[in-house]
Design a protein around this motif. Sequence first.
Motif, PDB file in Angstrom:
ATOM      1  N   MET A  57       0.722   4.707  53.657  1.00  0.00           N
ATOM      2  CA  MET A  57       0.877   3.413  52.974  1.00  0.00           C
ATOM      3  C   MET A  57      -0.114   3.265  51.829  1.00  0.00           C
ATOM      4  SD  MET A  57       3.482   1.875  53.978  1.00  0.00           S
ATOM      5  CE  MET A  57       3.235   0.247  53.308  1.00  0.00           C
ATOM      6  N   ALA A  58      -1.336   3.741  52.011  1.00  0.00           N
ATOM      7  CA  ALA A  58      -2.331   3.642  50.943  1.00  0.00           C
ATOM      8  C   ALA A  58      -1.915   4.481  49.739  1.00  0.00           C
ATOM      9  CB  ALA A  58      -3.704   4.071  51.450  1.00  0.00           C
ATOM     10  N   LEU A  59      -1.350   5.673  49.985  1.00  0.00           N
ATOM     11  CA  LEU A  59      -0.876   6.512  48.880  1.00  0.00           C
ATOM     12  C   LEU A  59       0.277   5.849  48.136  1.00  0.00           C
ATOM     13  CD1 LEU A  59      -0.975  10.022  50.590  1.00  0.00           C
ATOM     14  CD2 LEU A  59      -2.413   9.246  48.675  1.00  0.00           C
ATOM     15  N   ARG A  60       1.214   5.302  48.892  1.00  0.00           N
ATOM     16  CA  ARG A  60       2.366   4.643  48.255  1.00  0.00           C
ATOM     17  C   ARG A  60       1.923   3.409  47.458  1.00  0.00           C
ATOM     18  NH1 ARG A  60       7.437   6.298  50.894  1.00  0.00           N
ATOM     19  NH2 ARG A  60       6.896   7.682  52.602  1.00  0.00           N
ATOM     20  N   ALA A  61       1.016   2.637  48.035  1.00  0.00           N
ATOM     21  CA  ALA A  61       0.511   1.450  47.338  1.00  0.00           C
ATOM     22  C   ALA A  61      -0.279   1.850  46.095  1.00  0.00           C
ATOM     23  CB  ALA A  61      -0.363   0.612  48.275  1.00  0.00           C
ATOM     24  N   ALA A  62      -1.057   2.927  46.202  1.00  0.00           N
ATOM     25  CA  ALA A  62      -1.821   3.401  45.045  1.00  0.00           C
ATOM     26  C   ALA A  62      -0.892   3.830  43.916  1.00  0.00           C
ATOM     27  CB  ALA A  62      -2.742   4.550  45.455  1.00  0.00           C
ATOM     28  N   ALA A  63       0.154   4.555  44.256  1.00  0.00           N
ATOM     29  CA  ALA A  63       1.117   4.975  43.223  1.00  0.00           C
ATOM     30  C   ALA A  63       1.790   3.759  42.600  1.00  0.00           C
ATOM     31  CB  ALA A  63       2.158   5.923  43.821  1.00  0.00           C
ATOM     32  N   ALA A  93      -7.258   3.702  48.011  1.00  0.00           N
ATOM     33  CA  ALA A  93      -6.621   4.826  47.322  1.00  0.00           C
ATOM     34  C   ALA A  93      -7.499   6.067  47.409  1.00  0.00           C
ATOM     35  CB  ALA A  93      -6.341   4.455  45.867  1.00  0.00           C
ATOM     36  N   ALA A  94      -8.784   5.911  47.152  1.00  0.00           N
ATOM     37  CA  ALA A  94      -9.701   7.053  47.207  1.00  0.00           C
ATOM     38  C   ALA A  94      -9.770   7.639  48.613  1.00  0.00           C
ATOM     39  CB  ALA A  94     -11.094   6.630  46.733  1.00  0.00           C
ATOM     40  N   MET A  95      -9.810   6.787  49.628  1.00  0.00           N
ATOM     41  CA  MET A  95      -9.866   7.274  51.000  1.00  0.00           C
ATOM     42  C   MET A  95      -8.574   8.013  51.373  1.00  0.00           C
ATOM     43  SD  MET A  95     -12.832   6.635  52.328  1.00  0.00           S
ATOM     44  CE  MET A  95     -12.545   6.780  54.079  1.00  0.00           C
ATOM     45  N   ALA A  96      -7.451   7.548  50.882  1.00  0.00           N
ATOM     46  CA  ALA A  96      -6.183   8.244  51.138  1.00  0.00           C
ATOM     47  C   ALA A  96      -6.194   9.627  50.489  1.00  0.00           C
ATOM     48  CB  ALA A  96      -5.011   7.417  50.630  1.00  0.00           C
ATOM     49  N   VAL A  97      -6.739   9.713  49.282  1.00  0.00           N
ATOM     50  CA  VAL A  97      -6.822  11.008  48.605  1.00  0.00           C
ATOM     51  C   VAL A  97      -7.796  11.931  49.337  1.00  0.00           C
ATOM     52  CG1 VAL A  97      -7.423  12.171  46.437  1.00  0.00           C
ATOM     53  CG2 VAL A  97      -6.023  10.105  46.399  1.00  0.00           C
ATOM     54  N   VAL A  98      -8.824  11.374  49.966  1.00  0.00           N
ATOM     55  CA  VAL A  98      -9.711  12.179  50.811  1.00  0.00           C
ATOM     56  C   VAL A  98      -8.879  12.884  51.879  1.00  0.00           C
ATOM     57  CG1 VAL A  98     -11.501  12.049  52.607  1.00  0.00           C
ATOM     58  CG2 VAL A  98     -11.821  10.849  50.430  1.00  0.00           C
ATOM     59  N   ASP A  99      -8.003  12.137  52.550  1.00  0.00           N
ATOM     60  CA  ASP A  99      -7.147  12.740  53.582  1.00  0.00           C
ATOM     61  C   ASP A  99      -6.243  13.816  52.995  1.00  0.00           C
ATOM     62  OD1 ASP A  99      -8.255  11.173  55.552  1.00  0.00           O
ATOM     63  OD2 ASP A  99      -6.581   9.753  55.634  1.00  0.00           O
ATOM     64  N   VAL A 100      -5.672  13.553  51.838  1.00  0.00           N
ATOM     65  CA  VAL A 100      -4.784  14.519  51.184  1.00  0.00           C
ATOM     66  C   VAL A 100      -5.546  15.816  50.903  1.00  0.00           C
ATOM     67  CG1 VAL A 100      -3.502  14.991  49.053  1.00  0.00           C
ATOM     68  CG2 VAL A 100      -3.253  12.780  50.190  1.00  0.00           C
ATOM     69  N   LEU A 142       3.531  10.067  41.557  1.00  0.00           N
ATOM     70  CA  LEU A 142       4.309  10.032  42.794  1.00  0.00           C
ATOM     71  C   LEU A 142       3.613  10.840  43.863  1.00  0.00           C
ATOM     72  CD1 LEU A 142       6.245  12.905  43.212  1.00  0.00           C
ATOM     73  CD2 LEU A 142       6.954  12.035  40.993  1.00  0.00           C
ATOM     74  N   ILE A 143       4.057  10.652  45.088  1.00  0.00           N
ATOM     75  CA  ILE A 143       3.587  11.418  46.228  1.00  0.00           C
ATOM     76  C   ILE A 143       4.802  12.124  46.795  1.00  0.00           C
ATOM     77  CG2 ILE A 143       2.433  11.364  48.468  1.00  0.00           C
ATOM     78  CD1 ILE A 143       2.287   8.279  46.540  1.00  0.00           C
ATOM     79  N   ASP A 144       4.745  13.434  46.858  1.00  0.00           N
ATOM     80  CA  ASP A 144       5.855  14.205  47.418  1.00  0.00           C
ATOM     81  C   ASP A 144       5.618  14.355  48.916  1.00  0.00           C
ATOM     82  OD1 ASP A 144       7.854  15.907  48.164  1.00  0.00           O
ATOM     83  OD2 ASP A 144       7.237  17.565  46.876  1.00  0.00           O
ATOM     84  N   LEU A 145       6.362  13.601  49.701  1.00  0.00           N
ATOM     85  CA  LEU A 145       6.237  13.660  51.153  1.00  0.00           C
ATOM     86  C   LEU A 145       7.400  14.422  51.789  1.00  0.00           C
ATOM     87  CD1 LEU A 145       4.982  10.014  51.788  1.00  0.00           C
ATOM     88  CD2 LEU A 145       3.628  12.115  51.710  1.00  0.00           C
ATOM     89  N   THR A 146       8.184  15.137  50.964  1.00  0.00           N
ATOM     90  CA  THR A 146       9.310  15.899  51.495  1.00  0.00           C
ATOM     91  C   THR A 146       8.803  17.152  52.208  1.00  0.00           C
ATOM     92  OG1 THR A 146       9.601  17.185  49.452  1.00  0.00           O
ATOM     93  CG2 THR A 146      10.827  15.102  49.636  1.00  0.00           C
ATOM     94  N   LYS A 147       9.577  17.625  53.183  1.00  0.00           N
ATOM     95  CA  LYS A 147       9.195  18.822  53.921  1.00  0.00           C
ATOM     96  C   LYS A 147       9.115  20.041  53.008  1.00  0.00           C
ATOM     97  CE  LYS A 147      10.814  17.787  58.551  1.00  0.00           C
ATOM     98  NZ  LYS A 147      11.691  18.207  59.645  1.00  0.00           N
TER      99      LYS A 147
END
Length: 179
Positions: free
Chosen positions: A9-15, A119-126, A147-152
Amino acid sequence: MAFGYDTDMALRAAAALANSEHAEPDSLSTVQDLADFVRTWGWTGTVLGTPAELRRVREVRAQVRSLWAPDERAAVERVNTLLAQANAVPQLVKHDEYDWHLHATPSDAPLATRMVVEAAMAVVDVIRDREFDRLRVCAAGDCDNVLIDLTKNRSRRFCDAGCGNRLNVAAFRARQAGS
């Protein structure tokens, strides 16, 4: 790729926040736009709903966008800078319908600060999950949305602004005209 709910959710909200600046018209122009954005993305904590808060959120969009850096090393530097500027102190919290997750700012910190830090904390996880290549810029030549590519299969190339459909239609029309 499945990140934790809070990271996803943080990544999507950041985008969405980063891309709001390039929307026509700007999708964060009014205090009501900000209220809608906060509600859509489930922001918790203090929200003042003032013109000053709106102004500050609009100002941090470039900082959030900068997390979509050209490479992982640049992203790490940007994350560390943003977290240090915010004096972020990660802590586990549980509230509302959300189970244990990380907050790195108090709930009464300014909304814009919380947005940047989330947003920064989400990118830490990424980055820690070795998935930095999932943070992309739209492949349409005339679009610079993120964008964030969350596809397999890591196949997402276009943002949510309709670029993929627009390019597919243009290609179809070009093929039809050439027939």
